[in-house]
Design an enzyme around this catalytic site. Structure first.
Site, PDB file in Angstrom:
ATOM      1  N   ASP A 115      31.243  39.029  39.674  1.00  0.00           N
ATOM      2  CA  ASP A 115      32.154  38.344  39.025  1.00  0.00           C
ATOM      3  C   ASP A 115      32.363  37.049  38.979  1.00  0.00           C
ATOM      4  O   ASP A 115      33.322  36.412  38.664  1.00  0.00           O
ATOM      5  CB  ASP A 115      33.448  38.995  40.231  1.00  0.00           C
ATOM      6  CG  ASP A 115      33.753  40.663  39.853  1.00  0.00           C
ATOM      7  OD1 ASP A 115      33.463  40.865  38.877  1.00  0.00           O
ATOM      8  OD2 ASP A 115      34.417  41.076  40.746  1.00  0.00           O
TER       9      ASP A 115
ATOM     10  N   VAL B 134      24.514  44.211  37.570  1.00  0.00           N
ATOM     11  CA  VAL B 134      25.551  45.169  38.058  1.00  0.00           C
ATOM     12  C   VAL B 134      26.105  45.887  36.743  1.00  0.00           C
ATOM     13  O   VAL B 134      26.051  47.105  36.931  1.00  0.00           O
ATOM     14  CB  VAL B 134      26.515  44.344  38.969  1.00  0.00           C
ATOM     15  CG1 VAL B 134      27.701  45.531  39.324  1.00  0.00           C
ATOM     16  CG2 VAL B 134      25.967  43.796  40.064  1.00  0.00           C
TER      17      VAL B 134
ATOM     18  N   ARG C 248      30.929  51.962  32.939  1.00  0.00           N
ATOM     19  CA  ARG C 248      31.702  52.106  34.083  1.00  0.00           C
ATOM     20  C   ARG C 248      32.359  53.481  34.173  1.00  0.00           C
ATOM     21  O   ARG C 248      33.511  53.514  34.240  1.00  0.00           O
ATOM     22  CB  ARG C 248      32.847  50.995  33.893  1.00  0.00           C
ATOM     23  CG  ARG C 248      32.263  49.568  33.916  1.00  0.00           C
ATOM     24  CD  ARG C 248      33.392  48.558  34.132  1.00  0.00           C
ATOM     25  NE  ARG C 248      33.904  48.497  35.513  1.00  0.00           N
ATOM     26  CZ  ARG C 248      34.889  47.587  35.586  1.00  0.00           C
ATOM     27  NH1 ARG C 248      35.744  47.123  35.013  1.00  0.00           N
ATOM     28  NH2 ARG C 248      35.379  47.670  37.152  1.00  0.00           N
TER      29      ARG C 248
ATOM     30  N   CYS D  90      35.012  50.060  28.491  1.00  0.00           N
ATOM     31  CA  CYS D  90      35.638  48.745  29.119  1.00  0.00           C
ATOM     32  C   CYS D  90      34.724  47.593  28.535  1.00  0.00           C
ATOM     33  O   CYS D  90      33.339  47.853  28.202  1.00  0.00           O
ATOM     34  CB  CYS D  90      35.398  48.904  30.809  1.00  0.00           C
ATOM     35  SG  CYS D  90      35.363  47.365  31.616  1.00  0.00           S
TER      36      CYS D  90
ATOM     37  N   ARG E  52      45.532  38.930  34.801  1.00  0.00           N
ATOM     38  CA  ARG E  52      45.240  40.048  35.506  1.00  0.00           C
ATOM     39  C   ARG E  52      44.742  39.586  37.003  1.00  0.00           C
ATOM     40  O   ARG E  52      44.878  40.646  37.581  1.00  0.00           O
ATOM     41  CB  ARG E  52      44.194  40.734  34.718  1.00  0.00           C
ATOM     42  CG  ARG E  52      44.605  41.710  33.505  1.00  0.00           C
ATOM     43  CD  ARG E  52      43.556  42.566  32.929  1.00  0.00           C
ATOM     44  NE  ARG E  52      43.058  43.285  34.009  1.00  0.00           N
ATOM     45  CZ  ARG E  52      41.893  43.884  34.150  1.00  0.00           C
ATOM     46  NH1 ARG E  52      41.264  44.026  32.995  1.00  0.00           N
ATOM     47  NH2 ARG E  52      41.675  44.706  35.092  1.00  0.00           N
TER      48      ARG E  52
ATOM     49  N   LYS F 275      42.676  40.125  44.927  1.00  0.00           N
ATOM     50  CA  LYS F 275      43.267  41.248  44.012  1.00  0.00           C
ATOM     51  C   LYS F 275      42.250  42.597  44.435  1.00  0.00           C
ATOM     52  O   LYS F 275      42.967  43.636  44.451  1.00  0.00           O
ATOM     53  CB  LYS F 275      42.835  41.054  42.454  1.00  0.00           C
ATOM     54  CG  LYS F 275      42.914  41.993  41.656  1.00  0.00           C
ATOM     55  CD  LYS F 275      42.342  41.763  39.982  1.00  0.00           C
ATOM     56  CE  LYS F 275      40.870  41.667  39.662  1.00  0.00           C
ATOM     57  NZ  LYS F 275      40.461  42.850  39.625  1.00  0.00           N
ATOM     58  N   ASN F 276      41.045  42.357  44.497  1.00  0.00           N
ATOM     59  CA  ASN F 276      40.045  43.632  44.513  1.00  0.00           C
ATOM     60  C   ASN F 276      40.454  44.342  46.181  1.00  0.00           C
ATOM     61  O   ASN F 276      39.938  45.123  46.157  1.00  0.00           O
ATOM     62  CB  ASN F 276      38.834  43.486  44.152  1.00  0.00           C
ATOM     63  CG  ASN F 276      38.578  43.259  42.749  1.00  0.00           C
ATOM     64  OD1 ASN F 276      39.738  43.596  41.879  1.00  0.00           O
ATOM     65  ND2 ASN F 276      37.448  42.843  42.253  1.00  0.00           N
TER      66      ASN F 276
ATOM     67  N   ARG G 113      41.274  50.100  35.327  1.00  0.00           N
ATOM     68  CA  ARG G 113      40.478  50.892  35.645  1.00  0.00           C
ATOM     69  C   ARG G 113      40.744  51.246  37.056  1.00  0.00           C
ATOM     70  O   ARG G 113      40.484  52.232  37.616  1.00  0.00           O
ATOM     71  CB  ARG G 113      38.847  50.658  35.710  1.00  0.00           C
ATOM     72  CG  ARG G 113      38.608  50.069  34.066  1.00  0.00           C
ATOM     73  CD  ARG G 113      37.275  49.422  33.867  1.00  0.00           C
ATOM     74  NE  ARG G 113      36.314  50.713  34.523  1.00  0.00           N
ATOM     75  CZ  ARG G 113      35.920  51.983  33.649  1.00  0.00           C
ATOM     76  NH1 ARG G 113      36.380  52.126  32.443  1.00  0.00           N
ATOM     77  NH2 ARG G 113      35.379  52.842  34.154  1.00  0.00           N
TER      78      ARG G 113
HETATM   79  N1  EPU Z   1      28.853  53.212  38.419  1.00  0.00           N
HETATM   80  C1  EPU Z   1      28.451  54.254  38.117  1.00  0.00           C
HETATM   81  N2  EPU Z   1      29.189  55.370  38.483  1.00  0.00           N
HETATM   82  C2  EPU Z   1      30.490  55.294  39.098  1.00  0.00           C
HETATM   83  C3  EPU Z   1      30.854  54.388  39.648  1.00  0.00           C
HETATM   84  C4  EPU Z   1      30.043  53.122  39.363  1.00  0.00           C
HETATM   85  O1  EPU Z   1      27.449  54.486  37.445  1.00  0.00           O
HETATM   86  O2  EPU Z   1      30.940  56.492  39.431  1.00  0.00           O
HETATM   87  C5  EPU Z   1      27.990  51.946  38.220  1.00  0.00           C
HETATM   88  C6  EPU Z   1      29.049  50.884  37.434  1.00  0.00           C
HETATM   89  O3  EPU Z   1      28.913  51.391  35.967  1.00  0.00           O
HETATM   90  C7  EPU Z   1      28.542  49.574  37.454  1.00  0.00           C
HETATM   91  C8  EPU Z   1      27.791  49.901  39.004  1.00  0.00           C
HETATM   92  O4  EPU Z   1      28.071  51.297  39.137  1.00  0.00           O
HETATM   93  O5  EPU Z   1      27.135  49.554  36.969  1.00  0.00           O
HETATM   94  C9  EPU Z   1      28.784  49.089  40.194  1.00  0.00           C
HETATM   95  O6  EPU Z   1      30.168  49.461  39.767  1.00  0.00           O
HETATM   96  P1  EPU Z   1      31.230  49.599  40.827  1.00  0.00           P
HETATM   97  O7  EPU Z   1      31.721  51.122  41.128  1.00  0.00           O
HETATM   98  O8  EPU Z   1      30.897  49.066  41.998  1.00  0.00           O
HETATM   99  O9  EPU Z   1      32.433  48.701  40.133  1.00  0.00           O
HETATM  100  P2  EPU Z   1      34.245  48.957  40.280  1.00  0.00           P
HETATM  101  O10 EPU Z   1      34.318  49.508  41.408  1.00  0.00           O
HETATM  102  O11 EPU Z   1      34.544  49.717  39.238  1.00  0.00           O
HETATM  103  C10 EPU Z   1      34.724  46.724  41.562  1.00  0.00           C
HETATM  104  C11 EPU Z   1      35.498  45.422  41.263  1.00  0.00           C
HETATM  105  C12 EPU Z   1      34.842  44.518  39.952  1.00  0.00           C
HETATM  106  C13 EPU Z   1      33.761  44.182  40.326  1.00  0.00           C
HETATM  107  C14 EPU Z   1      32.623  45.403  40.608  1.00  0.00           C
HETATM  108  C15 EPU Z   1      31.291  45.004  41.213  1.00  0.00           C
HETATM  109  C16 EPU Z   1      37.779  46.305  41.947  1.00  0.00           C
HETATM  110  C17 EPU Z   1      38.982  46.945  41.497  1.00  0.00           C
HETATM  111  N3  EPU Z   1      36.766  46.138  40.859  1.00  0.00           N
HETATM  112  O12 EPU Z   1      34.525  47.262  40.320  1.00  0.00           O
HETATM  113  O13 EPU Z   1      35.806  43.715  39.769  1.00  0.00           O
HETATM  114  O14 EPU Z   1      33.047  43.461  39.100  1.00  0.00           O
HETATM  115  O15 EPU Z   1      33.247  46.228  41.887  1.00  0.00           O
HETATM  116  O16 EPU Z   1      31.557  43.954  42.248  1.00  0.00           O
HETATM  117  O17 EPU Z   1      37.260  46.118  42.893  1.00  0.00           O
HETATM  118  C18 EPU Z   1      36.856  41.902  38.580  1.00  0.00           C
HETATM  119  O18 EPU Z   1      37.724  41.841  39.372  1.00  0.00           O
HETATM  120  O19 EPU Z   1      37.007  41.215  37.371  1.00  0.00           O
HETATM  121  C19 EPU Z   1      35.930  43.150  38.467  1.00  0.00           C
HETATM  122  C20 EPU Z   1      35.452  43.677  37.335  1.00  0.00           C
END
Ligand code: EPU
Length: 418
Positions: A304, A326, A121, A116, A397, A22-23, A92
């Site tokens: 995850d 995380v 996030r 969320c 999802r 998915k991701n 998101r």
């Molecule tokens: N963060 C910030 N500011 C930002 C972006 C992130 O503070 O602008 C923080 C987040 O709040 C978090 C950390 O950085 O504490 C890492 O978040 P990240 O941005 O890496 O997460 P994401 O990109 O929103 C993706 C996956 C998630 C997975 C995380 C961590 C996708 C679509 N989603 O989310 O997947 O948990 O990376 O590996 O790729 C899931 O599939 O269930 C899922 C939640």
């Protein structure tokens, strides 16, 4: 609302094939916006999140067709540049459209995702990087309105390695003028898969998989053919299920190198693991030893899989300390696991799981995607009645027919329409 019903207590046995990730599929679909022509994508999983991004992209004028080479995606005639709140609030990852829309059209209007269940996030790091690339931005009634003549390359430092942030800026940078360097970039396999797709489109990207990614902007891109990598989180969930039920499960079509952190922890619980080229066999331990975990960005233990591993530790011998580093609020499954008899104490970002030899069946409620998977796993071992997992739309999802995969492995599990 659909629910999943499980009569626990069966050891899972047999082989099962993993679906596409998915991701990885989400950013790769977004990347199709970068240029016209027909892209062909194989192994796109059938999931609600994929439907959501396709719905938003359809509103932008993108067309989708199931063809011989997989999903055909054409974005010749884009008619809009807006990702509306009613769809973004359900997923998101819609924010991934921002980078490609700015690269192709120089404008985008994307709803801010809002809160969320697993943490605040924010997307501040995505936005800061785009501003450094020359984008003008303002917030209006919950929407980010962004505009730029032509993106320019920049030296970006991410305070935190962000997965979708790294992906968004990679997509923004492929046709920007000059060079973009992403420092403290995320290293997840999904980022490397996106980089492979973008290189197939003619992009010049180096260093993906490390924490420094260099992108030299190119003038033109072309459509690409790409096969999505297998879903390491689905594979990991199936591996934990095999170990937890004391069964023997072969997870086929996975990439074992993406699963090393989990494999190492499963071995410490006493499970026996045979690693093949594209498969892993997991044999459950006779006595489950408790193991501590701390979630980390890749290659560390994935957040995850934290909820699923916690369900496993509920039936281990001894105490397990689970640290979530995380996301700040990713323990919402704990209160549901407790309804099944689990003994867990939360202190900030740590959960102390006091293992006991069984979990009890109960009606429980899914609160997010991975929490749902952990409740299904708990249901697989809860003997003496039925576990009903409600609000299963969370599971849909991100898992393709999970209950059918477990049924195929011998579980008594079914979906009831509601
Ligand atoms: N963060 C910030 N500011 C930002 C972006 C992130 O503070 O602008 C923080 C987040 O709040 C978090 C950390 O950085 O504490 C890492 O978040 P990240 O941005 O890496 O997460 P994401 O990109 O929103 C993706 C996956 C998630 C997975 C995380 C961590 C996708 C679509 N989603 O989310 O997947 O948990 O990376 O590996 O790729 C899931 O599939 O269930 C899922 C939640």
């Amino acid at each position: 609302m659909d629910k999943i019903v499980i009569e626990g207590g069966k050891s899972l046995k047999g082989s099962v094939k993993v679906s596409g990730a998915k991701n990885a599929a989400l950013p790769i679909l977004a990347a199709c916006l970068l240029t016209g022509g027909r892209h062909s994508l194989r192994s796109i999983p059938h999931l609600r999140d994929i439907q959501t991004i396709k719905s938003i992209m359809s509103k932008l004028g993108v067309t989708f067709r199931d063809g011989k080479e997989g999903l055909e995606v054409s974005s010749d005639n884009l008619t809009g540049c807006e990702a509306p709140y009613d769809l973004v609030k359900t997923m998101r990852a819609s924010v991934l459209l921002l980078g490609p829309l700015l690269a192709r059209y120089g404008k985008a209007r994307i709803s801010l995702p809002g809160g969320c269940a697993i943490g605040a996030r924010p997307i501040n790091l995505h936005l800061k990087a785009l501003v450094a690339m020359g984008v003008d931005m303002y917030l209006d009634r919950g929407y980010v309105n962004a505009r730029v003549d032509r993106l320019k390359g920049a030296d970006i430092f991410f305070d935190i390695p962000t997965v979708t942030g790294t992906e968004n800026i990679m997509m923004a940078a492929v046709t920007a003028s000059g060079q973009t360097v992403l420092n403290n970039a995320a290293k997840e396999p999904e980022i490397q898969d996106l980089a492979r797709m973008l290189r197939g489109m003619g992009a010049d990207i180096q260093g993906d998989g490390s924490d420094t990614i260099t992108i030299s902007g190119v003038r033109d891109l072309r459509p690409a053919r790409h096969t999505i990598i297998p879903d390491r989180i689905e594979a990991g969930t199936l591996m934990i299920a095999g170990a937890m039920t004391g069964g023997e499960v072969k997870v086929e079509g996975c990439m074992p190198s993406h699963l090393e952190a989990l494999t190492e922890k499963l071995v410490s619980t006493g499970a026996r693991i045979e690693v093949g080229h594209d498969s892993v066999v997991v044999k459950g331990p006779d006595i489950i030893k408790s193991v501590d975990i701390k979630t980390m960005p890749f290659p560390g233990f994935p957040t995850d899989l934290q909820a699923q591993f916690m369900a496993f530790m509920c039936i281990a011998k001894g105490r397990s300390m689970i640290r979530e580093s995380v996301f700040e609020n990713r323990f919402i499954h704990v209160s549901e696991l407790k309804r099944m008899g689990a003994d867990i104490e939360i202190n900030g970002n740590q959960a102390l799981v006091k293992g006991q030899n069984r979990l009890l069946p109960a009606p429980v409620m899914a609160t997010d995607l991975r929490a749902s998977a952990s409740l299904v796993l708990a249901g697989l071992v809860a003997e003496g009645g039925r576990t009903e997992v409600q609000r299963i739309y969370h599971l849909d999802r991100g898992y393709e027919g999970l209950e059918n995969k477990f049924k195929h492995l011998g579980a008594a599990i079914w979906r009831e329409k509601g």
